[in-house]
Design an enzyme around this catalytic site. Structure first.
Site, PDB file in Angstrom:
ATOM      1  N   ASP A 170      19.531  31.833  70.237  1.00 17.69           N
ATOM      2  CA  ASP A 170      19.637  32.412  69.093  1.00 17.69           C
ATOM      3  C   ASP A 170      20.367  33.896  68.960  1.00 17.69           C
ATOM      4  O   ASP A 170      19.990  34.500  70.048  1.00 17.69           O
ATOM      5  CB  ASP A 170      18.630  32.368  67.810  1.00 17.69           C
ATOM      6  N   TYR A 171      21.132  34.265  68.082  1.00 21.09           N
ATOM      7  CA  TYR A 171      21.515  35.678  68.111  1.00 21.09           C
ATOM      8  C   TYR A 171      20.556  36.734  68.222  1.00 21.09           C
ATOM      9  O   TYR A 171      20.682  37.720  69.246  1.00 21.09           O
ATOM     10  CB  TYR A 171      22.188  35.983  66.893  1.00 21.09           C
TER      11      TYR A 171
END
Length: 246
Positions: free
Chosen positions: A106-107
């Site tokens: 994820d970011y």
């Protein structure tokens, strides 16, 4: 099939442009040509002398490469982003091959991310029948009880998914700040697996890092840096899979 021939979808996957499953779909859709002729049969065999085109672009025969990146937070696990945000391939200075990430982080998640141009290798590692263990360290808001943590092994329902942890280990507890540092081991990787699992228990993840992928660790790497995997490491990662998917 002669010794020097291989299935068309495997050759396409090995070129690094897509997975074997996607290659099969492209063949069925009539988007693949062999020596100028459209081929739609999945059983087609090709040799190294055949010219293969996918979407009218000829495949380039490129040596396979394998990298491990220490992905920092705030970077997209992709090769491009329509919003102009930094992507993981922006961090691979000096890498001339067209590589792509195996799976994603994820970011806001940091840690180990593997990248390659070997589509077949990537397909194997991402296949649900494989069980390459991954170790995450999460900082939680709140302090779960022992019975609550035991639910991680049994599985936590989140929408249509049953999210499980292979194991867990409490690293530290800060009662003053009401936080816990928890090590979580996974053998599967559904979308936002750790974050969703902990949210269902009522303990949101404040910070998340993937510290181990199989036998690979971040030792010697700083955030944003990468290194090539050795041939021995590539072989070990392959061997960690629980079963071979044909």
């Amino acid at each position: 099939m002669t010794v020097n021939e291989e299935r068309l979808q495997k050759v396409i996957a090995q070129s690094g442009i897509t997975s074997r499953r996607k290659a099969e779909q492209l063949i069925l859709e009539g988007k693949v040509k062999v020596n100028g002729q459209v081929v739609t049969a999945l059983g087609t065999k090709v040799s190294k002398n055949d010219q293969i085109e996918v979407n009218d672009v000829q495949l380039e025969k490129e040596a396979h490469v394998y990298y491990m990146l220490y992905k920092p937070r705030g970077v997209i696990s992709s090769v491009s982003d329509d919003k102009g945000r930094k992507v993981v391939t922006d961090l691979l200075e000096g890498v001339t091959e067209r590589v792509f990430p195996i799976g994603r982080l994820d970011y806001d998640t940091s840690g180990i991310l593997l990248l390659t141009n070997d589509g077949d290798f990537a397909h194997h590692l991402m296949h649900p029948k494989y069980e390459v263990e991954k170790v995450y360290v999460a900082k939680l808001k709140g302090i779960p009880t022992k019975p609550e943590l035991e639910k991680l092994r049994k599985g936590v329902k989140a929408e249509k998914d049953l999210l499980k942890a292979a194991d867990y280990n409490v690293l530290s507890v800060d009662k003053t700040k009401n936080t816990m540092i928890l090590e979580i081991k996974l053998r599967e990787g559904k979308n936002r697996h750790v974050r969703r699992m902990m949210e269902q228990l009522g303990y949101p993840v404040m910070k998340l890092k993937r510290e181990q992928y199989g036998m690979l660790t971040l030792t010697g790497l700083k955030p944003g840096k990468y290194r090539a995997l050795t041939l021995k490491e590539v072989k070990q990662i392959r061997n960690l899979a629980s079963e071979i998917v044909k």
